[in-house]
Design an enzyme around this catalytic site. Sequence first.
Site, short mmCIF file in Angstrom:
data_model
loop_
_atom_site.label_atom_id
_atom_site.label_comp_id
_atom_site.label_asym_id
_atom_site.label_seq_id
_atom_site.Cartn_x
_atom_site.Cartn_y
_atom_site.Cartn_z
N LYS A 157 0.69 10.96 -1.74
CA LYS A 157 2.03 11.42 -1.32
C LYS A 157 3.11 11.05 -2.32
O LYS A 157 3.95 11.87 -2.65
CB LYS A 157 2.41 10.82 0.05
CG LYS A 157 1.66 11.41 1.23
CD LYS A 157 2.31 11.04 2.55
CE LYS A 157 2.45 9.55 2.76
NZ LYS A 157 1.16 8.84 2.75
N ARG A 192 7.80 9.50 11.02
CA ARG A 192 6.45 8.97 11.20
C ARG A 192 5.87 9.28 12.57
O ARG A 192 4.69 9.08 12.81
CB ARG A 192 6.44 7.45 10.99
CG ARG A 192 6.59 7.02 9.55
CD ARG A 192 6.38 5.54 9.38
NE ARG A 192 6.54 5.11 8.02
CZ ARG A 192 5.59 5.14 7.09
NH1 ARG A 192 4.40 5.61 7.42
NH2 ARG A 192 5.81 4.72 5.87
N ARG A 216 -9.93 0.35 -5.74
CA ARG A 216 -8.86 -0.19 -6.57
C ARG A 216 -9.06 -1.68 -6.83
O ARG A 216 -9.47 -2.42 -5.95
CB ARG A 216 -7.49 0.02 -5.90
CG ARG A 216 -7.14 1.49 -5.76
CD ARG A 216 -5.67 1.73 -5.47
NE ARG A 216 -5.19 1.07 -4.26
CZ ARG A 216 -4.05 1.38 -3.67
NH1 ARG A 216 -3.28 2.33 -4.18
NH2 ARG A 216 -3.67 0.76 -2.57
#
Length: 214
Positions: A13, A88, A127
């Site tokens: 995003k 949200r 990650r």
Amino acid sequence: MRIVLVGPPGAGKGTQAQFIASHLSIPKISTGDIFRANVSGGTELGVLAKQYMDKGDLVPDEVTVAMVRDRIAQPDAAGGFLLDGFPRNVPQAETLRDILAENGQAVDKVLELVVDEDEVVRRLSGRRTCGQCGRIWHVDFDEGRDDICDDCGGKLFQRDDDKEEVVRHRLEVYKEQTEPLVEFYEKEGVLAGIEATGTVDEVTARALAALRPE
């Protein structure tokens, strides 16, 4: 254009928001940016938000909404904006609709970045963060990656919120909050699903194509 961007953690995003907003010459507005600006500026809302943030509590909807209302009223947002991270939930979406309606405006398009749950887990759980310089590497996307940072020689580690079980929990929370939001905007007739796999340029091209008049 007034655009809302939604998507799960790891969907890209932040990156897409930057590219799309830049292409359309409209400001990218994220709740994180708004919070930081108000807190660092010492505004009344910033002081209030900081009291919650310092305790590790969520900033209440009414404070978040007040900050968003103030931000989208700024001159640079007069011709449109891209909202990332807000709304949200459905109550926030309804409030945003009411705020815009006060000025005869409305959300033009909601882009939902759609990505497979397992792909999100792969992106986030792969990650590794350098404990020395903070750079983030990926076990799949950075070839030959071991446990040492190429930039500074620091040791790489996996952050707690990148662990698979935590990522899957975050996805569950996202689904609980956001599926009703997606339904809300589908009923409003402004939702467009964007396949969020492939290169950054490919995803951006799909998003821009969805924004063109039919």
